[in-house]
Design an enzyme around this catalytic site. Structure first.
Site, PDB file in Angstrom:
ATOM      1  N   CYS A  94      12.416  15.531 -22.465  1.00  0.00           N
ATOM      2  CA  CYS A  94      12.127  16.925 -22.816  1.00  0.00           C
ATOM      3  C   CYS A  94      11.941  17.133 -24.328  1.00  0.00           C
ATOM      4  O   CYS A  94      10.945  16.694 -24.882  1.00  0.00           O
ATOM      5  CB  CYS A  94      13.224  17.826 -22.251  1.00  0.00           C
ATOM      6  SG  CYS A  94      12.709  19.540 -22.114  1.00  0.00           S
ATOM      7  N   HIS A 194      15.271  16.364 -16.558  1.00  0.00           N
ATOM      8  CA  HIS A 194      16.698  16.248 -16.781  1.00  0.00           C
ATOM      9  C   HIS A 194      17.238  15.723 -15.462  1.00  0.00           C
ATOM     10  O   HIS A 194      16.580  15.011 -14.773  1.00  0.00           O
ATOM     11  CB  HIS A 194      17.285  17.629 -17.104  1.00  0.00           C
ATOM     12  CG  HIS A 194      16.680  18.242 -18.320  1.00  0.00           C
ATOM     13  ND1 HIS A 194      17.129  17.966 -19.570  1.00  0.00           N
ATOM     14  CD2 HIS A 194      15.659  19.104 -18.470  1.00  0.00           C
ATOM     15  CE1 HIS A 194      16.420  18.644 -20.451  1.00  0.00           C
ATOM     16  NE2 HIS A 194      15.519  19.334 -19.811  1.00  0.00           N
TER      17      HIS A 194
END
Lengths: 253, 460
Positions: A94, A194
């Protein structure tokens, strides 16, 4: 054999259980009797990547982005670029993924210049891409399916010298438009997932460990582990996500 | 003041819907208010007039703090009403007000204790116009819903800007919460916290939600950590630091598995206070409740006495006569709270059975990544004492691998899918049982446990 892991910016890039990836890497080494060492390199600390076999960079909150960019200017950006051309194995999630690209232009027009180690860039969007994800990992990144959870408003676009990590089966991936997820360049692997990514994708975790150890020790065969619990969690997620229509929901901010 | 027909109609509909949902044995805590708001969007502004309200918001401890305030109100002889934790959004709060109003919009009770979701504070506070707003703390929680912790803080700030007359009761030890006290808000502020003299000095957390100064982004220094990012913080660069607390725990006289005994200082002086719940985080809840109530003019003696008498229930350290040795349910919602619950387990002495129930519905947060930020590793040294582990819930398989990677033997873990099956299995255990459920898992399991061993549903 010993695997030396660098956890870069654990003080600011630590969102959404990203630290679980470190726990996973270390345990899977320990269960095989391979020694490991994790060094946390926070903002302000010196970075010497030649000392490491594997680098992990997580995701963060926008609030801390400026602190981070300032720190990168003081030698860390050069160090990261050099280590990548030296084929160090790296996993970036990310915000850490975006940081390796050339820039991030936010939705309201602010531009943050990143380190440009990878040929990719990110543009903010008014929509947030949030939800459980399923990807088909490309053979060059170990193959198989990957499951995770994404939460990002940045849309990332890959340049011609960078390959995606995976193809999107469910969720948005890099930008919700071109069906790609993550990036792969030399031994750098990037993802928006994630989850954290590695515990439910033990095959991918082992692929990273193998890549990291092979670079230092020439070859590295990892003994198989009993992954029944991991596989059950992985498969449960695939069943659930693929049975829901349009699981990657978009949310107006 | 003109009271509209529309508002009367909204109240009527709200009350009817609540009646129907109770007959159908549903909770009916939020739906009636949702419909009423469709009819009259500004209903809360109308109903909150003339009611003196203490509102409680923040990430952790809202429900417990509200229950403590309720106990204080009760013992102070105040005629009040309160909402329940499942109904802490605008819709649930409106339902509660409408239930106590007549059709001309007059609320029959003079006082209210209102728990307000930290995301909903933005829209609720301006209409609720509370006499006092108690902010418990801010931790990362359900970031899938709120984006980032600084957004949550901005939500609360915007809410408070709608009620400039409200007294702010802030946690002095939380650098995020404390930042609400600045020139942009005219509100009067009172502070509560745990002083350094209490000697609560934990190791700094591996993962902090606030390492860098919210004002100037330099790294904080700490004189002491109580837990997570809470403690005696100061920024060496801009000087932003912990404010002195008028209401403070100044010493720990004793802590056990059920309660704590502390020295407590208020503007009136210092006293011994018993808090009828264990663990450091409940000391904050007690300090918050006493701070809010005393600042609103209630008797300090009654306030201090009440936190030693109340029982919270509804999954917050709630005990059930389940199995041979009983069960204790500790709601877990986010890394900070969960780590505190785990820390509590490490302080127990006897062998026990653990059940961890993980759901990922909207009220739990659809992102379960947070379990990897909670310190389950602290259970590993207890592996011999944890005789059996059950995992359950929509994301039971995720919880199983979390525990496996924390270093607990996978062979000791059993996956049980349904809450009623889990309740039955726990009922057959001979050792004490500790249950760590997320919110919706708690609600379901609690019902199943109550069917087995008795107790009240949450709306009763």
């Amino acid at each position: 054999m010993k695997c030396r892991i660098c956890h870069l910016y654990p003080d600011v890039l630590n969102l959404y259980g990203d630290g679980g990836n470190i726990i996973c890497l270390q345990q899977r080494l320990r269960w095989r009797g391979i020694e490991s060492e994790v060094q946390r390199v926070p903002i302000g600390a010196p970075l010497r990547l030649a000392d490491f076999d594997l680098v992990f960079i997580g995701g963060g909150q926008d609030f801390e982005q400026e602190v981070l960019l300032e720190d990168l200017k003081h030698g860390k950006a050069d160090e990261i670029r050099a280590a990548i051309s030296d084929d160090i194995c790296m996993l970036a999630i990310c915000g850490g993924y975006q940081m390796l690209g050339s820039y991030h232009e936010t939705h309201d027009g602010k531009r943050f210049d990143f380190i440009g180690a990878l040929d990719l860039y990110t543009r903010g969007s008014p929509d947030r891409m949030i939800g459980n994800t399923v990807y088909e990992c490309l053979p060059a990144c170990g193959g198989g399916t990957l499951v995770g959870f994404e939460n990002h408003s940045g849309k990332t676009w890959l340049g011609s010298s960078v390959e995606p990590l995976a193809k999107v089966i469910a969720g948005s991936g890099n930008n919700g438009e071109d069906g790609t997820e993550g990036a792969h360049y030399r031994n750098v692997f990037c993802s928006y997932s994630h989850g954290p990514l590695l515990p439910k994708n033990p095959g991918f975790c082992d692929y990273l460990l193998q890549t990291a150890l092979a670079r230092r020790y020439g070859s590295a065969e990892l003994a198989p582990l009993d992954d029944a619990a991991e596989k059950a969690a992985h498969d449960a997620m695939i069943r659930r996500v693929t049975s829901q229509a349009g699981s990657g929901r978009h949310k107006k901010k | 003041m003109h009271f509209s027909v529309r508002a009367s109609f909204a109240i009527l509909v709200c009350r009817l819907l609540r009646l129907v949902s109770r007959i159908l044995h549903r909770g009916g805590t939020a739906m009636p208010g949702r419909v009423a708001l469709r009819i009259c969007p500004d209903l809360l502004s109308t109903l909150s007039r003339g009611v003196t309200t203490i509102a409680v918001t923040g990430t952790n401890g809202k429900t417990t703090t509200c229950r403590m305030i309720e106990e204080i109100f009760q013992n102070s002889g105040l005629d009040y009403f309160a909402n329940r934790s499942g109904a802490n959004l605008m819709s649930g709060i409106v339902t509660e007000f409408a239930m106590h109003a007549n059709l001309s919009g007059h609320v029959k009770k003079q006082y209210a204790v209102i728990e307000c979701d930290e995301g909903a504070a933005r829209t609720v506070f301006g209409k609720l116009r509370p006499a006092a707003v108690v902010v418990t703390n801010l931790f990362r929680d359900q970031l899938d819903r709120y984006g980032e912790i600084t957004h949550t803080l901005a939500n609360i700030r915007e809410g408070i800007s709608g009620c400039p007359d409200a007294l702010l009761c802030l946690n002095a030890d939380c650098s995020l919460t404390s930042s609400l006290a600045d020139a942009s808000l005219p509100n009067r502020v009172v502070w509560y916290g745990i002083d350094s003299t209490a000697g609560v000095n934990e190791a700094p957390p591996a993962l902090s939600d606030a390492s860098y100064c919210i004002r100037c982004k330099h790294e904080y220094e700490y004189d002491y950590h109580t837990y997570a990012h809470l403690g005696g913080f100061r920024c060496p660069h801009c000087g932003y630091r912990r404010h002195e607390a008028e209401f403070a725990v100044t010493g720990i006289l004793g802590m056990d598995e059920n309660s704590s005994r502390v020295r407590f200082r208020g503007p009136w002086g210092e006293d011994d206070v018993t808090v009828n719940l264990p663990a450091v985080y409940n000391l904050y809840n007690a300090a918050a409740a006493i701070c809010g109530c005393v600042s609103c003019g209630l008797q300090p003696e009654i306030c201090m006495d009440s936190v030693g008498r109340f029982s919270c229930g509804f999954g917050r350290m709630e005990r059930f006569p389940l199995g041979e040795a009983g069960a204790c349910m500790i709601l877990v919602k986010n890394p900070a709270g969960c780590s505190q619950a785990l820390h509590y387990l490490t302080g127990t002495k006897e062998p026990f059975v653990l059940a961890a129930c993980l759901n990922d519905r909207p009220a739990d947060g659809t992102d379960v990544s947070w379990i990897w930020d909670a310190d389950f590793e602290s259970l590993a040294p207890l592996a011999d004492r944890i005789r059996k582990i059950y995992v359950s819930g929509d994301r039971g398989p995720d919880m199983r691998i979390r525990l496996k990677y924390a270093g607990l033997p996978d062979a000791s873990i059993t996956l049980v899918e349904r809450p009623d099956e889990l309740a039955a299995a726990l009922g057959r255990e001979t050792l004490p049982v500790y249950i760590l459920p997320t919110y919706t898992a708690m609600v379901e399991l609690r019902s199943a446990v109550i069917r087995l061993c008795g107790g009240n549903e949450f709306w009763e």
